[in-house]
Design a protein around this motif. Sequence first.
Motif, mmCIF file in Angstrom:
data_model
loop_
_atom_site.group_PDB
_atom_site.id
_atom_site.type_symbol
_atom_site.label_atom_id
_atom_site.label_comp_id
_atom_site.label_asym_id
_atom_site.label_seq_id
_atom_site.Cartn_x
_atom_site.Cartn_y
_atom_site.Cartn_z
ATOM 1 N N PRO A 149 0.876 -1.106 -0.285
ATOM 2 C CA PRO A 149 0.007 -0.159 -0.134
ATOM 3 C C PRO A 149 0.990 1.464 0.120
ATOM 4 O O PRO A 149 1.731 1.164 0.795
ATOM 5 C CB PRO A 149 -0.857 -0.055 1.313
ATOM 6 C CG PRO A 149 0.256 -0.950 2.246
ATOM 7 C CD PRO A 149 0.942 -1.867 1.281
ATOM 8 N N VAL A 150 0.553 2.072 -0.945
ATOM 9 C CA VAL A 150 1.144 3.574 -0.890
ATOM 10 C C VAL A 150 -0.181 4.590 -1.015
ATOM 11 O O VAL A 150 -0.749 4.620 -1.826
ATOM 12 C CB VAL A 150 2.031 3.566 -2.183
ATOM 13 C CG1 VAL A 150 2.661 5.135 -2.027
ATOM 14 C CG2 VAL A 150 3.185 2.664 -1.937
ATOM 15 N N MET A 151 0.053 5.676 -0.223
ATOM 16 C CA MET A 151 -0.755 6.755 -0.109
ATOM 17 C C MET A 151 -0.089 7.895 -0.650
ATOM 18 O O MET A 151 0.674 8.560 -0.544
ATOM 19 C CB MET A 151 -1.346 7.171 1.543
ATOM 20 C CG MET A 151 -2.236 8.200 1.439
ATOM 21 S SD MET A 151 -3.778 7.870 0.739
ATOM 22 C CE MET A 151 -4.466 6.928 1.924
ATOM 23 N N LEU A 152 -0.731 8.286 -1.952
ATOM 24 C CA LEU A 152 -0.173 9.529 -2.871
ATOM 25 C C LEU A 152 -0.398 10.653 -2.002
ATOM 26 O O LEU A 152 -1.278 10.782 -1.186
ATOM 27 C CB LEU A 152 -0.562 9.277 -4.232
ATOM 28 C CG LEU A 152 -0.311 8.024 -4.761
ATOM 29 C CD1 LEU A 152 -0.460 8.120 -6.248
ATOM 30 C CD2 LEU A 152 1.316 7.759 -5.033
ATOM 31 N N HIS A 153 0.226 11.760 -2.378
ATOM 32 C CA HIS A 153 -0.039 13.121 -1.882
ATOM 33 C C HIS A 153 -1.513 13.625 -2.277
ATOM 34 O O HIS A 153 -1.921 14.453 -1.276
ATOM 35 C CB HIS A 153 0.936 14.210 -2.646
ATOM 36 C CG HIS A 153 0.482 14.478 -4.037
ATOM 37 N ND1 HIS A 153 0.941 13.624 -5.067
ATOM 38 C CD2 HIS A 153 -0.135 15.520 -4.730
ATOM 39 C CE1 HIS A 153 0.355 14.195 -6.265
ATOM 40 N NE2 HIS A 153 -0.122 15.219 -5.969
ATOM 41 N N ASN A 154 -2.159 13.044 -3.256
ATOM 42 C CA ASN A 154 -3.538 13.443 -3.468
ATOM 43 C C ASN A 154 -4.580 12.607 -2.945
ATOM 44 O O ASN A 154 -5.732 12.448 -2.971
ATOM 45 C CB ASN A 154 -3.745 13.458 -5.090
ATOM 46 C CG ASN A 154 -3.533 12.228 -5.801
ATOM 47 O OD1 ASN A 154 -3.154 11.274 -5.052
ATOM 48 N ND2 ASN A 154 -3.380 12.280 -6.916
ATOM 49 N N GLN A 155 -4.087 11.708 -1.728
ATOM 50 C CA GLN A 155 -5.051 10.900 -0.906
ATOM 51 C C GLN A 155 -5.509 9.907 -1.858
ATOM 52 O O GLN A 155 -6.571 9.381 -1.489
ATOM 53 C CB GLN A 155 -6.214 11.630 -0.296
ATOM 54 C CG GLN A 155 -5.689 12.590 0.860
ATOM 55 C CD GLN A 155 -4.618 12.324 1.715
ATOM 56 O OE1 GLN A 155 -3.787 12.433 1.803
ATOM 57 N NE2 GLN A 155 -5.429 11.641 2.413
ATOM 58 N N VAL A 156 -4.824 9.396 -2.828
ATOM 59 C CA VAL A 156 -5.165 7.971 -3.487
ATOM 60 C C VAL A 156 -4.447 7.063 -2.889
ATOM 61 O O VAL A 156 -3.141 7.246 -2.974
ATOM 62 C CB VAL A 156 -5.101 8.288 -5.037
ATOM 63 C CG1 VAL A 156 -5.290 6.973 -5.697
ATOM 64 C CG2 VAL A 156 -5.930 9.319 -5.734
ATOM 65 N N LEU A 157 -5.234 5.897 -2.507
ATOM 66 C CA LEU A 157 -4.514 4.741 -1.885
ATOM 67 C C LEU A 157 -4.172 3.779 -3.096
ATOM 68 O O LEU A 157 -5.062 3.348 -3.786
ATOM 69 C CB LEU A 157 -5.253 4.193 -0.858
ATOM 70 C CG LEU A 157 -4.684 2.891 -0.442
ATOM 71 C CD1 LEU A 157 -3.601 3.032 0.152
ATOM 72 C CD2 LEU A 157 -5.664 2.055 0.625
ATOM 73 N N VAL A 158 -2.895 3.490 -3.359
ATOM 74 C CA VAL A 158 -2.400 2.627 -4.506
ATOM 75 C C VAL A 158 -2.191 1.269 -3.616
ATOM 76 O O VAL A 158 -1.504 1.316 -2.942
ATOM 77 C CB VAL A 158 -1.014 3.079 -5.122
ATOM 78 C CG1 VAL A 158 -0.697 2.065 -6.237
ATOM 79 C CG2 VAL A 158 -1.140 4.579 -5.731
ATOM 80 N N LEU A 159 -2.698 0.196 -4.180
ATOM 81 C CA LEU A 159 -2.638 -1.073 -3.844
ATOM 82 C C LEU A 159 -1.749 -1.892 -4.904
ATOM 83 O O LEU A 159 -2.615 -2.143 -5.807
ATOM 84 C CB LEU A 159 -3.818 -1.852 -3.355
ATOM 85 C CG LEU A 159 -4.573 -1.057 -2.086
ATOM 86 C CD1 LEU A 159 -5.787 -1.853 -1.729
ATOM 87 C CD2 LEU A 159 -3.684 -0.914 -0.973
ATOM 88 N N LYS A 160 -0.307 -2.308 -4.761
ATOM 89 C CA LYS A 160 0.158 -2.956 -5.626
ATOM 90 C C LYS A 160 -0.215 -4.596 -5.452
ATOM 91 O O LYS A 160 0.119 -5.077 -4.247
ATOM 92 C CB LYS A 160 1.654 -2.647 -5.522
ATOM 93 C CG LYS A 160 2.699 -3.658 -6.415
ATOM 94 C CD LYS A 160 2.386 -3.112 -7.904
ATOM 95 C CE LYS A 160 3.465 -4.041 -8.836
ATOM 96 N NZ LYS A 160 3.195 -3.904 -10.103
ATOM 97 N N VAL A 161 -0.870 -5.137 -6.366
ATOM 98 C CA VAL A 161 -1.175 -6.602 -6.095
ATOM 99 C C VAL A 161 -0.467 -7.247 -7.191
ATOM 100 O O VAL A 161 -0.613 -7.380 -8.182
ATOM 101 C CB VAL A 161 -2.706 -6.810 -6.559
ATOM 102 C CG1 VAL A 161 -3.056 -8.235 -6.222
ATOM 103 C CG2 VAL A 161 -3.515 -5.892 -5.378
ATOM 104 N N LYS A 162 0.540 -8.179 -6.583
ATOM 105 C CA LYS A 162 1.485 -8.948 -7.636
ATOM 106 C C LYS A 162 0.925 -10.066 -8.237
ATOM 107 O O LYS A 162 1.244 -10.282 -9.294
ATOM 108 C CB LYS A 162 2.851 -9.134 -6.762
ATOM 109 C CG LYS A 162 3.481 -7.884 -6.372
ATOM 110 C CD LYS A 162 4.713 -8.421 -5.803
ATOM 111 C CE LYS A 162 5.612 -7.213 -5.273
ATOM 112 N NZ LYS A 162 6.926 -7.562 -4.534
#
Length: 390
Positions: A199-212
């Motif tokens: 999980p990575v929370m970007l500066h614009n409050q979009v949560l990125v979930l990297k699913v491998k």
Amino acid sequence: MVQAWKYVAVLTGLLTCGSHSVWAAENAATLDFDGDVKESIAEVPIESIEQFVQIYGIVKDNYVQEKPDDVLFLQAIKGLVGGLDRYSRYLSPEEYKQLMQYTESDLATADFELGFDSHIHQWKIQNLRDNADSFKLGLKNGFTIFKIENQELKNLNAEQVEDLLHGSIGSTFQLQLNEKSPAITVVRNRKLDVADIEPVMLHNQVLVLKVKVFQQDTANEIKRLIEEYSTQKTKAVLFDLRNNPGGLLSAAVETADLFLNQGIIVSTKSRSEGNQQFQALPGDEFSNIKLGILINGRSASAAEVFTAAMKEHQRAWVAGEKSYGKGVVQKLFPLPNGAALQMTVSHYYTPNGNMIDGQGIRPNWEYPWALDQKEETYLNNVADQLLKHR
């Protein structure tokens, strides 16, 4: 050799029986992943047997090097299965045993690594053992690699090269040593330890979930992460499925079901297995969350099932590049000698009835990742567009 020629003699004898087709003398028992044993009897046209015997004799007598009968028959078997599609293949006893140690959700890589030689600006094979499968193919440490999967490596960074090597266990990729050399097929046979969803929370409050890869607990982990980050005023969730080779179909269905409350998620059509539909169950606790999906040309199988369902139900906005286009269900058919056939028996279809295999999923917004662009910038641009999308 005597046994092999007896088989040819039997085939030749069958040609004189006067019928238009012959039935295999033995029933072939097949075992699928659910443990069901089924019996099948193949009907073979007599003209085809006659042609096979003729070609076999020509090869046996005239090929530049003498080939034992068992080698020729094995070559014929591999051609029969491998010529069906790009996924079906004959597995030797060793390959079958190795495959059975893993599940569809296992991520794997080649049995060697690639290192960049800054003096000649090329990627080289390294850490390849003498007894490894790739070594038996003729590859050696120090060999330079020109292309993988028709993509030149010279302008790629380490992460991009590594992504090309990665895929589901037992899958293959094409490798070229130089511009004029023939392609070599390499099997991904070294299992990788897959980290939890990143999980990575970007500066614009979009949560990125990297699913491998889609694994047994993927849906539960996604649910947990969304709930955990909900206190940070998450504006949207972006699933990063780039280079995701698939995994378990059940995991993709369960994940889609988190965000859908009705309708078909995916269906399968099969000549021998029957047709199936996977429906979303009532209930959508994340109905107010804006969703996006990021894919590329190496997003495949279960990743495409999830993406298609979310896109066609208009539950998620999709960005990136057209996906790979692998929408097949495969089945293992064990053989008495310990080998097996890995063969396609069904195709996946999207909720709208579109076949995934050979077609792929097109994004709503075509946005390839430029080689000279930082990944952080790329993700931020996708996230900004997601927030603008209605």
